[in-house]
Design a protein around this motif. Structure first.
Motif, PDB file in Angstrom:
ATOM      1  N   ALA A 283      48.010  47.666   2.217  1.00 41.10           N
ATOM      2  CA  ALA A 283      48.628  47.410   0.917  1.00 41.10           C
ATOM      3  C   ALA A 283      47.613  47.458  -0.216  1.00 41.10           C
ATOM      4  CB  ALA A 283      49.343  46.059   0.940  1.00 41.10           C
ATOM      5  N   HIS A 284      46.365  47.058   0.076  1.00 40.45           N
ATOM      6  CA  HIS A 284      45.331  47.024  -0.954  1.00 40.45           C
ATOM      7  C   HIS A 284      44.376  48.216  -0.880  1.00 40.45           C
ATOM      8  CE1 HIS A 284      46.677  42.782  -0.982  1.00 40.45           C
ATOM      9  NE2 HIS A 284      46.270  42.789  -2.235  1.00 40.45           N
ATOM     10  N   GLY A 285      44.542  49.066   0.117  1.00 38.77           N
ATOM     11  CA  GLY A 285      43.693  50.240   0.226  1.00 38.77           C
ATOM     12  C   GLY A 285      42.231  49.927   0.447  1.00 38.77           C
ATOM     13  N   VAL A 286      41.957  48.903   1.290  1.00 34.74           N
ATOM     14  CA  VAL A 286      40.576  48.493   1.538  1.00 34.74           C
ATOM     15  C   VAL A 286      40.217  48.689   2.999  1.00 34.74           C
ATOM     16  CG1 VAL A 286      40.560  46.832  -0.356  1.00 34.74           C
ATOM     17  CG2 VAL A 286      41.257  46.080   1.938  1.00 34.74           C
ATOM     18  N   GLN A 287      38.913  48.625   3.281  1.00 34.53           N
ATOM     19  CA  GLN A 287      38.411  48.765   4.645  1.00 34.53           C
ATOM     20  C   GLN A 287      38.085  47.425   5.296  1.00 34.53           C
ATOM     21  OE1 GLN A 287      35.776  52.359   5.397  1.00 34.53           O
ATOM     22  NE2 GLN A 287      35.333  51.986   3.234  1.00 34.53           N
ATOM     23  N   VAL A 288      38.239  46.336   4.552  1.00 39.78           N
ATOM     24  CA  VAL A 288      37.898  45.008   5.071  1.00 39.78           C
ATOM     25  C   VAL A 288      38.964  44.015   4.625  1.00 39.78           C
ATOM     26  CG1 VAL A 288      36.185  43.155   5.147  1.00 39.78           C
ATOM     27  CG2 VAL A 288      35.430  45.536   4.905  1.00 39.78           C
ATOM     28  N   ALA A 289      39.516  43.295   5.582  1.00 37.27           N
ATOM     29  CA  ALA A 289      40.455  42.212   5.292  1.00 37.27           C
ATOM     30  C   ALA A 289      40.126  41.035   6.190  1.00 37.27           C
ATOM     31  CB  ALA A 289      41.901  42.664   5.506  1.00 37.27           C
ATOM     32  N   HIS A 290      40.580  39.867   5.789  1.00 42.01           N
ATOM     33  CA  HIS A 290      40.401  38.692   6.642  1.00 42.01           C
ATOM     34  C   HIS A 290      41.556  37.736   6.424  1.00 42.01           C
ATOM     35  CE1 HIS A 290      39.205  35.817   3.469  1.00 42.01           C
ATOM     36  NE2 HIS A 290      38.578  36.833   2.906  1.00 42.01           N
ATOM     37  N   SER A 291      41.677  36.796   7.337  1.00 41.01           N
ATOM     38  CA  SER A 291      42.722  35.778   7.267  1.00 41.01           C
ATOM     39  C   SER A 291      42.086  34.418   7.039  1.00 41.01           C
ATOM     40  CB  SER A 291      43.521  35.769   8.580  1.00 41.01           C
ATOM     41  OG  SER A 291      42.744  35.207   9.625  1.00 41.01           O
ATOM     42  N   GLY A 292      42.918  33.378   7.039  1.00 37.83           N
ATOM     43  CA  GLY A 292      42.452  32.010   7.154  1.00 37.83           C
ATOM     44  C   GLY A 292      42.640  31.537   8.584  1.00 37.83           C
TER      45      GLY A 292
ATOM     46  N   ASP B 231      39.542  30.775   4.552  1.00 38.35           N
ATOM     47  CA  ASP B 231      38.275  31.489   4.388  1.00 38.35           C
ATOM     48  C   ASP B 231      38.318  32.343   3.121  1.00 38.35           C
ATOM     49  OD1 ASP B 231      38.683  30.781   7.246  1.00 38.35           O
ATOM     50  OD2 ASP B 231      36.713  31.676   7.458  1.00 38.35           O
ATOM     51  N   ARG B 232      37.145  32.473   2.481  1.00 37.14           N
ATOM     52  CA  ARG B 232      37.106  33.179   1.208  1.00 37.14           C
ATOM     53  C   ARG B 232      35.712  33.736   0.964  1.00 37.14           C
ATOM     54  NH1 ARG B 232      38.636  29.317  -3.106  1.00 37.14           N
ATOM     55  NH2 ARG B 232      36.687  29.572  -4.270  1.00 37.14           N
ATOM     56  N   ALA B 233      35.663  34.843   0.244  1.00 39.82           N
ATOM     57  CA  ALA B 233      34.386  35.443  -0.135  1.00 39.82           C
ATOM     58  C   ALA B 233      34.426  35.722  -1.627  1.00 39.82           C
ATOM     59  CB  ALA B 233      34.138  36.734   0.645  1.00 39.82           C
ATOM     60  N   ASP B 234      33.785  34.852  -2.410  1.00 37.43           N
ATOM     61  CA  ASP B 234      33.707  35.051  -3.856  1.00 37.43           C
ATOM     62  C   ASP B 234      32.604  36.049  -4.187  1.00 37.43           C
ATOM     63  OD1 ASP B 234      35.664  33.131  -4.172  1.00 37.43           O
ATOM     64  OD2 ASP B 234      34.242  31.514  -4.635  1.00 37.43           O
TER      65      ASP B 234
ATOM     66  N   GLY C   3      21.466  38.272  -8.858  1.00 42.17           N
ATOM     67  CA  GLY C   3      20.333  37.358  -8.841  1.00 42.17           C
ATOM     68  C   GLY C   3      20.616  36.003  -8.228  1.00 42.17           C
ATOM     69  N   ALA C   4      21.892  35.718  -7.921  1.00 41.42           N
ATOM     70  CA  ALA C   4      22.232  34.423  -7.330  1.00 41.42           C
ATOM     71  C   ALA C   4      21.898  34.406  -5.852  1.00 41.42           C
ATOM     72  CB  ALA C   4      23.715  34.123  -7.534  1.00 41.42           C
ATOM     73  N   ALA C   5      21.546  33.228  -5.356  1.00 42.23           N
ATOM     74  CA  ALA C   5      21.233  33.081  -3.938  1.00 42.23           C
ATOM     75  C   ALA C   5      22.524  33.040  -3.127  1.00 42.23           C
ATOM     76  CB  ALA C   5      20.419  31.812  -3.703  1.00 42.23           C
ATOM     77  N   PHE C   6      22.427  33.508  -1.884  1.00 41.22           N
ATOM     78  CA  PHE C   6      23.556  33.454  -0.952  1.00 41.22           C
ATOM     79  C   PHE C   6      23.436  32.165  -0.152  1.00 41.22           C
ATOM     80  CE2 PHE C   6      25.471  34.094   3.189  1.00 41.22           C
ATOM     81  CZ  PHE C   6      26.663  34.748   2.914  1.00 41.22           C
TER      82      PHE C   6
ATOM     83  N   THR D  34      26.110  41.228   4.196  1.00 37.32           N
ATOM     84  CA  THR D  34      25.951  42.687   4.203  1.00 37.32           C
ATOM     85  C   THR D  34      27.075  43.348   3.420  1.00 37.32           C
ATOM     86  OG1 THR D  34      24.813  42.653   6.339  1.00 37.32           O
ATOM     87  CG2 THR D  34      25.851  44.725   5.693  1.00 37.32           C
ATOM     88  N   MET D  35      28.310  42.885   3.624  1.00 33.72           N
ATOM     89  CA  MET D  35      29.448  43.444   2.901  1.00 33.72           C
ATOM     90  C   MET D  35      29.329  43.183   1.398  1.00 33.72           C
ATOM     91  SD  MET D  35      31.362  45.010   5.068  1.00 33.72           S
ATOM     92  CE  MET D  35      30.800  45.275   6.753  1.00 33.72           C
ATOM     93  N   LEU D  36      28.932  41.966   1.027  1.00 34.06           N
ATOM     94  CA  LEU D  36      28.791  41.630  -0.385  1.00 34.06           C
ATOM     95  C   LEU D  36      27.648  42.412  -1.027  1.00 34.06           C
ATOM     96  CD1 LEU D  36      29.288  37.756  -0.187  1.00 34.06           C
ATOM     97  CD2 LEU D  36      30.889  39.427  -1.152  1.00 34.06           C
ATOM     98  N   ASP D  37      26.502  42.511  -0.328  1.00 31.53           N
ATOM     99  CA  ASP D  37      25.360  43.246  -0.881  1.00 31.53           C
ATOM    100  C   ASP D  37      25.689  44.711  -1.107  1.00 31.53           C
ATOM    101  OD1 ASP D  37      23.872  40.945  -0.868  1.00 31.53           O
ATOM    102  OD2 ASP D  37      22.674  41.453   0.900  1.00 31.53           O
ATOM    103  N   ASN D  38      26.573  45.254  -0.285  1.00 30.79           N
ATOM    104  CA  ASN D  38      26.956  46.657  -0.422  1.00 30.79           C
ATOM    105  C   ASN D  38      28.231  46.836  -1.239  1.00 30.79           C
ATOM    106  OD1 ASN D  38      25.202  48.604   1.467  1.00 30.79           O
ATOM    107  ND2 ASN D  38      25.341  46.599   2.443  1.00 30.79           N
TER     108      ASN D  38
END
Length: 290
Positions: free
Chosen positions: A129-138, A185-188, A193-196, A250-254
């Motif tokens: 539905a969102h046309g993405v290569q990565v999804a996740h649930s809670g 679960d969530r990925a903001d 420059g912010a730390a992970f 890795t996903m966020l950095d890319n």
């Protein structure tokens, strides 16, 4: 139109008697209409686990692949529970499972967790539905005795005061739903420059960076290009950085887009290497194929 295939990668060792059959059965019971493949990666020599995995139930559209991955000599007799050794090895084994799969998409299922029947279907519908290569649930949080985990304490932190602090932070951010056993679960986005910071060292001002290994759905070709990192720094070990944290970073950095289903479709049982809860499950586990 043919539906994409999904490979579920489970890494296991020493869980044959009770825990592994539960996770195997939850893959068998998925209501996803496309082809499924359950890749069970056995950590080193474990004949009992291989026997259980090799007799996992199948049905039309579901096949089971069992892969034994020997440990290097330096890891054969290591003491259990040492995260400095376990986390790098888990990353290697997860990556081995991805390579062993022939599916279009990869999901992961820790051997002590289980999927709700609509887990894979809802993830695929969301990704499409969102046309993405990565999804996740809670997920929902459970003790090993089968009761909901309702403690107002963050499950990966030993110190009671710090566990309560992080629990409150995560409730304020809508990740833990206070008074329930829900974990969303969530990925903001991480500002430049912010730390992970992992959830184990979460501060109120930090973006949320929490996607458990068992809630991912990722295109296999993306995971082949961006595998889970297999080396961990001392700073990462101090922050209880696990393979799923490394994968998320890795996903966020890319700058890989990802979406959440907003559904809690994984039953997450406490007692794994990342958290200290070890209460044994008292209720019987259903027989395979039941």
């Amino acid at each position: 139109m043919a539906q994409d295939s999904i490979g579920v990668v489970t890494v296991t060792r020493g869980r044959a008697a009770r825990i592994l059959p539960r996770s195997i059965l939850s893959v068998y019971r998925q209501d996803y209409g496309g082809p499924l493949e359950h890749v069970i990666v056995v950590d080193d020599k474990d004949p009992e686990t291989v026997a259980v995995a090799s007799t996992a139930p199948t049905r039309p559209g579901l096949r089971v692949v069992v892969r034994e991955v020997p440990r290097p000599p330096a890891e054969v007799d290591e003491p259990p529970g040492d995260k400095r050794r376990v986390y790098p090895r888990l990353s290697r084994l997860f990556n081995a499972g991805v390579r062993a799969s022939s599916a279009d998409w990869i999901a992961f299922l820790d051997d002590d967790n289980e999927f709700e029947p609509n887990h894979l279907r809802s993830l695929m519908e969301c990704a499409r539905a969102h046309g993405v290569q990565v999804a996740h649930s809670g997920r929902t949080m459970w003790r090993h005795d089968g009761t909901p985990y309702l403690d107002q304490a963050w499950h990966t932190v030993d110190d009671p005061r710090e566990a309560a602090r992080i629990y409150d932070v995560m409730c304020d951010k809508g990740v833990r739903i206070r008074g329930t056993h829900l974990m969303m679960d969530r990925a903001d986005p991480v500002p430049p420059g912010a730390a992970f910071h992992t959830s184990s060292v979460m501060r109120p001002e930090d973006p949320v960076a929490l996607v458990d290994q068992s809630v991912w759905l990722i295109r296999r070709e993306l995971l082949l290009r961006l595998p889970i990192p297999e080396t961990f720094s001392e700073e990462e070990h101090a922050a209880n950085t696990a393979p799923d944290d490394k994968l998320l970073r890795t996903m966020l950095d890319n700058e890989i887009p990802m979406v959440s289903t907003g559904l809690a479709t994984v039953r997450y049982y406490l007692g794994g290497v990342s958290n200290p809860h070890t209460v044994e499950r008292r209720e019987p586990v259903p027989a395979l194929g039941a």
